[in-house]
Structure formats: structure tokens, C-alpha cells
Motif scaffolding. Sequence first.
Motif, PDB file in Angstrom:
ATOM      1  N   GLU A   4     -15.485  18.692   8.322  1.00  0.00           N
ATOM      2  CA  GLU A   4     -14.253  19.387   8.692  1.00  0.00           C
ATOM      3  C   GLU A   4     -13.463  19.801   7.444  1.00  0.00           C
ATOM      4  O   GLU A   4     -12.940  20.917   7.370  1.00  0.00           O
ATOM      5  N   THR A   5     -13.377  18.904   6.475  1.00  0.00           N
ATOM      6  CA  THR A   5     -12.656  19.211   5.237  1.00  0.00           C
ATOM      7  C   THR A   5     -13.327  20.351   4.490  1.00  0.00           C
ATOM      8  O   THR A   5     -12.660  21.284   4.027  1.00  0.00           O
ATOM      9  N   ARG A   9     -11.491  23.907   3.746  1.00  0.00           N
ATOM     10  CA  ARG A   9     -11.251  24.348   2.367  1.00  0.00           C
ATOM     11  C   ARG A   9     -11.941  25.682   2.090  1.00  0.00           C
ATOM     12  O   ARG A   9     -11.361  26.574   1.462  1.00  0.00           O
ATOM     13  N   LEU A  10     -13.178  25.814   2.566  1.00  0.00           N
ATOM     14  CA  LEU A  10     -13.917  27.062   2.347  1.00  0.00           C
ATOM     15  C   LEU A  10     -13.224  28.229   3.054  1.00  0.00           C
ATOM     16  O   LEU A  10     -13.045  29.302   2.471  1.00  0.00           O
ATOM     17  N   ALA A  11     -12.804  28.004   4.286  1.00  0.00           N
ATOM     18  CA  ALA A  11     -12.123  29.063   5.046  1.00  0.00           C
ATOM     19  C   ALA A  11     -10.820  29.479   4.356  1.00  0.00           C
ATOM     20  O   ALA A  11     -10.472  30.667   4.317  1.00  0.00           O
ATOM     21  N   ASP A  12     -10.099  28.503   3.803  1.00  0.00           N
ATOM     22  CA  ASP A  12      -8.845  28.794   3.109  1.00  0.00           C
ATOM     23  C   ASP A  12      -9.089  29.678   1.887  1.00  0.00           C
ATOM     24  O   ASP A  12      -8.389  30.680   1.686  1.00  0.00           O
ATOM     25  N   GLN A  46     -23.500  19.029   0.090  1.00  0.00           N
ATOM     26  CA  GLN A  46     -24.132  19.394   1.364  1.00  0.00           C
ATOM     27  C   GLN A  46     -23.141  19.878   2.430  1.00  0.00           C
ATOM     28  O   GLN A  46     -23.420  20.861   3.136  1.00  0.00           O
ATOM     29  N   PRO A  47     -21.940  19.246   2.576  1.00  0.00           N
ATOM     30  CA  PRO A  47     -21.009  19.749   3.592  1.00  0.00           C
ATOM     31  C   PRO A  47     -20.590  21.208   3.374  1.00  0.00           C
ATOM     32  O   PRO A  47     -20.384  21.944   4.347  1.00  0.00           O
TER      33      PRO A  47
END
Length: 222
Positions: A4-5, A9-12, A46-47
Motif C-alpha cells: 500500500e505504501t 508513494r508511486l502514485a503521488d 519488490q513492492p
Amino acid sequence: MSAETASARLADIQSRIAQATKIAGRRADDVTLIAVSKTHDAAAIQPLIDAGQRVFGENRVQEAAAKWPALKTATHDIRLHLVGQLQSNKAADAVALFDAIHSVDRPSLVAALAKAMAESGKRPDCFIQVNIGNEPQKGGVAVAELPALLAEAQAAGLPIAGLMAVPPFEVDSAPYFALLAKLAREAGLDGLSIGMSDDFEVAVTIGATHVRVGTALFGARA
């Protein structure tokens, strides 16, 4: 880092890049986000891969060689960029492992990379690193010596994609980005590898094609 984090963060970061490109009258897909994964292990990386990130940056050949072959085997479309300094004796290893090298900054490295590419047939994109703030502790070719090094790299057959720079710390980076963009235009190069976690939006408005974001994606390093 949880899934989820990583996803949040990537979307932000992607949203902020999109906003900056909109302000500059550019397209979001004109900018490549390089997730700088130096010092982070495979479990931390990996996340972000699972969240959809495919372009990653490493500072050291040896560190990248220890963790990325397995990650790339599991996810075939990953592209790996070397964003740290490169010793000439590691040129062959770098050519074998990386899809782009952002730190070409001296004739001896040009020669070593040209030899490695000729022997391997692999041709990663190359960025000439410019010491844009004339800082003795940093890598990069001096601004005055850029035309000569660029001519040498092109004569050697390196696939030069653009210029890269790291501005001085804790000052306004915009003038340095603007200078690098001017140097790239004068050289007829499209690629601009500029901007990190603190200033990537400024870099995008000035013309960055590649931004190198670590802390904002992975959190502070231990």
C-alpha cells in the motif's frame, strides 16, 4: 515497505510529474521516472515493482549485480540505469548489466565503454555527466571541456542520449538545470537527466526527460 505504501508513494510522484509537465506544456510520458534503489535490498524494491514501476537506478555496479539479475528474471521488462560514478575497470560489467549509464565524464571511460560495447554488442544509452556547479568533490566533466568530451564520445560510437548533472546541495537548482538544458540544446541532445526527490518538479518544468527519485519513493536511507 508495504504494498500500500509503495503504491501510494508511486502514485503521488507520478501525479506530481504529470502536474509539472502540464504547467510546462509537456506530456507526462515525456518524463521517465527512475526509482533510485541504491542501498535498498530486493525485499524493499519488490513492492514498487508490484505497483508498476519498471525503471530503477543504482549507484554501484557491484551492488546492482548482487540483487538485480534475480529481480529482472522475475520481471522481464525492467530497465536499469547506472546513476553513480563508474570506474573504467568496471565498464564491461556496467555495459552487461545496465540499460543506461548516466555518468560518462572522462576520455578514459569513453574508451573503456566503447571497447566493452564493441566486444559485447550491447549498447546502453549514455549520458555525459557535467559538473554543473564546478565542485571538486563531484564527478562530471567541466562545462568548458564538454564539447571536446562529447565529440570524443560520438567519434567512439557511444550512443549519447543526453546530459546529466547534480547541482550543488541546498541552493536553488533551477539556474543549474537551465544551464544544463542550454548546453544540451547547443549540443543537439534531447535527453536531460536532472532532478531528484527535492527538486524533480522544477526539473520537469525546465525540460527533464529523466528524474532520479529515491527518498520520496523508498523513504530515508538507514
